[in-house]
Design an enzyme around this catalytic site. Structure first.
Site, PDB file in Angstrom:
ATOM      1  CG  HIS A 223      -3.946  -9.177  -1.112  1.00 23.14           C
ATOM      2  ND1 HIS A 223      -3.361  -8.358  -0.173  1.00 23.14           N
ATOM      3  CD2 HIS A 223      -3.523 -10.435  -0.829  1.00 23.14           C
ATOM      4  CE1 HIS A 223      -2.608  -9.099   0.638  1.00 23.14           C
ATOM      5  NE2 HIS A 223      -2.680 -10.348   0.258  1.00 23.14           N
TER       6      HIS A 223
ATOM      7  CB  ILE B 190      -6.974  -4.127  -4.229  1.00 19.13           C
ATOM      8  CG1 ILE B 190      -7.156  -2.956  -3.237  1.00 19.13           C
ATOM      9  CG2 ILE B 190      -6.651  -5.415  -3.457  1.00 19.13           C
ATOM     10  CD1 ILE B 190      -8.355  -3.111  -2.306  1.00 19.13           C
ATOM     11  CG  ASP B 191      -3.602   0.693  -6.211  1.00 24.44           C
ATOM     12  OD1 ASP B 191      -3.029   0.122  -7.155  1.00 24.44           O
ATOM     13  OD2 ASP B 191      -2.986   1.175  -5.231  1.00 24.44           O
TER      14      ASP B 191
ATOM     15  CB  ALA C 195      -0.937  -0.010   1.194  1.00 28.05           C
TER      16      ALA C 195
ATOM     17  NE  ARG D 139      -0.743  -4.300   9.086  1.00 30.44           N
ATOM     18  CZ  ARG D 139      -1.123  -4.841   7.951  1.00 30.44           C
ATOM     19  NH1 ARG D 139      -0.914  -4.201   6.821  1.00 30.44           N
ATOM     20  NH2 ARG D 139      -1.729  -6.003   7.920  1.00 30.44           N
TER      21      ARG D 139
ATOM     22  CB  THR E 220       0.682   6.666   0.708  1.00 28.42           C
ATOM     23  OG1 THR E 220       2.084   6.620   0.516  1.00 28.42           O
ATOM     24  CG2 THR E 220       0.247   5.485   1.536  1.00 28.42           C
TER      25      THR E 220
END
Ligand code: NAD
Ligand code: ZN
Length: 252
Positions: A122, A106-107, A27, A39, A31
């Site tokens: 994922h 997953i983006d 992830a 997290r 960002t």
């Protein structure tokens, strides 16, 4: 916080001499595209109670709650575009420096940046899958339908249960994708683990496989990870700027 130039040059050298380099992303690489990670404070888990797969399958209320959460985070994903980090990785694949990217994300931003070989451990939030007949649909129209009706839409083909094509807690990882990702990790002579806290297994075991088979491990992540003791180099600095520095060093 800036990445050390010396470290970036060393990593560029390793990348230059490697034959089977692979990136493993989490992830943190997204960002900088405006998608919060899980997290960090303000991350997804500070807001939502995740719906477990068994509950999704067995309870209509859980399916509704799942859709409510997915529709709430939908706009963050829909609006996001690839950042420099994604672009550098796509460029390295196109120029033969990188075999591909294994991702927990997953983006779909690696593909949007031009990466061709992406192992999505994922799944993807850009599609919706029927768990009963396997049909696949684009996410946007179904998200709009849920927002308008506040009802989980049934599968157009069979009336079955629709869910975003991502892996939920308690749901098995896609076997074939995992098998290929493990094989790529084993033959990798260089693994770049980027923007992952490396705490979720089996995904976090992949960089370990590279080390076990004699490959080098580089970790680029703002915070410590459990695999730090295994790494040949660690950079704790923003990902976009670090990958740019490595790219610059490669060009020299
Ligand atoms: P994580 O949230 O556990 O870890 C992200 C790591 O990235 C953190 O350690 C953080 O310190 C670091 N980081 C964040 N921004 C950074 C930056 N700009 N530069 C350097 N480091 C940065 O993420 P994970 O390990 O991928 O695990 C979370 C799970 O959540 C994954 O399984 C994934 O499927 C899912 N997820 C995906 C997305 C996405 O697709 N973009 C977003 C949130 C969560
Ligand atoms: Zn169906």
């Amino acid at each position: 916080m800036t990445s050390s130039n010396h470290e970036c040059r060393r990593i560029a050298e390793w990348l230059g001499e490697s034959r089977n380099a692979v990136a493993f992303t989490g992830a943190g690489i997204s960002t900088e595209s405006g998608i919060p990670d899980f997290r960090s404070p303000g991350g997804v888990w500070s807001k939502y109670q995740p719906v477990y797969f068994d509950d999704f399958m067995s309870r209509a209320e859980s399916r509704h709650e799942y859709w409510r959460q997915k529709c709430e985070s939908h706009d963050d994903f829909a609006a996001a575009t690839p950042n420099h980090g994604h672009e550098v990785l796509a460029n390295w694949e196109a120029t033969g420096r990188l075999v591909g990217v294994i991702t927990q994300n997953i983006d779909g931003l690696h593909q949007r940046a031009g990466s061709q070989r992406v192992w999505e451990l994922h799944g993807t939030t850009r599609e919706i899958a029927c768990l009963d007949c396997g049909a696949r649909f684009a996410d946007e129209p179904l998200v709009q339908l849920f927002r308008e009706s506040d009802k989980v839409p049934p599968c157009e083909a069979c009336g079955g249960r629709l869910k975003h094509a991502t892996i939920s807690f308690g749901q098995a990882l896609p076997v074939e994708v995992l098998r290929e990702a493990m094989a790529a990790s084993r033959v990798a002579d260089l693994m770049l683990a980027i923007g992952s806290s490396l705490v979720v297994t089996p995904a976090a075991d992949l960089p370990r496989l590279t080390v076990q088979s004699g490959g080098r491990l580089v970790i680029i992540n703002a915070t410590e990870t459990p695999l730090d003791p295994l790494a040949d180099a660690i950079i704790r600095a923003p990902i976009g700027e670090t990958l740019s520095q490595i790219q610059d060093a490669l060009g020299r």
